[in-house]
Design a protein around this motif. Sequence first.
Motif: not given
Length: 411
Positions: A41-57
């Motif tokens: 539903f949502v890309t890790g790339t976008a979330l990484q950009a707004v959170s400023g931290r690498p995504i964990r999954s």
Amino acid sequence: MNIVLGITGGIAAYKSPDLVRRLRERGAEVQIVMTASAEEFVTGTALQAVSGRPIRSNLWDKEAEAAMSHIELARWADIVLIAPSTAEVMARIVSGGAPDLLTTICLATEAPIALAPAMNHIMWSNPATQANREVLEERGIHIIGPGIGSQACGETGPGRMLDPDAIAATVFNLTGGKGQGLLEGRKLVVTAGPTREAIDPVRYITNRSSGKMGYAIASAAAAQGADVILVSGPVNLPEPPGLRVVNVESAEQMYAATHEAIIDADIFVSAAAVADYRPENAALQKIKKNEESMSLVLVRCPDILASVAALDSAPFTVGFAAETENVAEYARGKLEKKNLDMIVANRVGPDCGFDRDDNSATVLWSDGEQNFPVSSKARLARDLIELATQRFLAARGTDTQPRLSIISTKD
Ligand code: C5P
């Protein structure tokens, strides 16, 4: 404040980047943990950009685990927030299963856990989901929402994820965390919704106001850290979290509740569509249809907004002007006549204004104005609160201290 934000596989995940921004605006560090279905539903790339931290999954990602293991992550969190939370994740947490990184963190953390459910209304109402909700609440897990309204599936009912601002405000309230909101330490009173003026015990005069704009403004103010009292006429909206709601019916009740709430308030926003007239005498018994025609004698209701603006210790006062024509001209007239600090003017008609999720507005004050194009009421509410805060601080000059803590040094 350190927040582990769990994102699970629901359509409301499209709101996640906005939620991350709202949390970070208030000073939080946000570590995102996505489930595999959230990635649909949502890309890790976008979330990484707004959170400023690498995504964990992935629980089995050796490199990420070496940098910060799931146990360290569980300890790092001041709160674990799952938004959106699917019915499946609720069930998994209830069962104590830990097949993925997010549910493992939930098992391993001692921090508070909050879930913002988002699902189809029938899934939400299903006895299995409701039983899970009860168990989660008994265990001290906070359930934020869900809201009621139209859903992505085209149906209507309870199951919408709450607005990101409202979720952010609740999370900060839950942890007692002091954010960096514009209105930290300020008190706001907001009126919203229509009023009902009784004709007899079963009939009343009312109007088309849904209360959505006022509720959005109250939520936006709470999200900026304000202590908010929402004086609400009868509406079909869930109580926004993180603020106090006083429910009223008539204009006279709204007048009394507002004047009780307004003591020590810094800002008053009058978004309610208060009746201008009420039946002079409400019949004590149901009126019978014995006559071919009947007349009602109407008398003026108190103007709540004007009465607040006229107080010796009036707060910064913001009115609304809903007009069908000559919007800006009528609004400026009201600004002056009611002695307001600011007025929000908007056109109402069959295709705009009442009972919609979007709105546009022109905001006027004594020597300026600003236009806001059509956007969601939540977005418009945020912009209006930001502008009102700027004007409030400008009007109060250098006095930027919360009123509640001002101590007179005069003898
Ligand atoms: O004069 P008018 O009703 O158009 O003004 C609208 C503004 O006044 C809104 O902010 C509304 O909340 C407020 N109002 C009020 N009490 C009334 C009528 C209007 O507070 N009786």
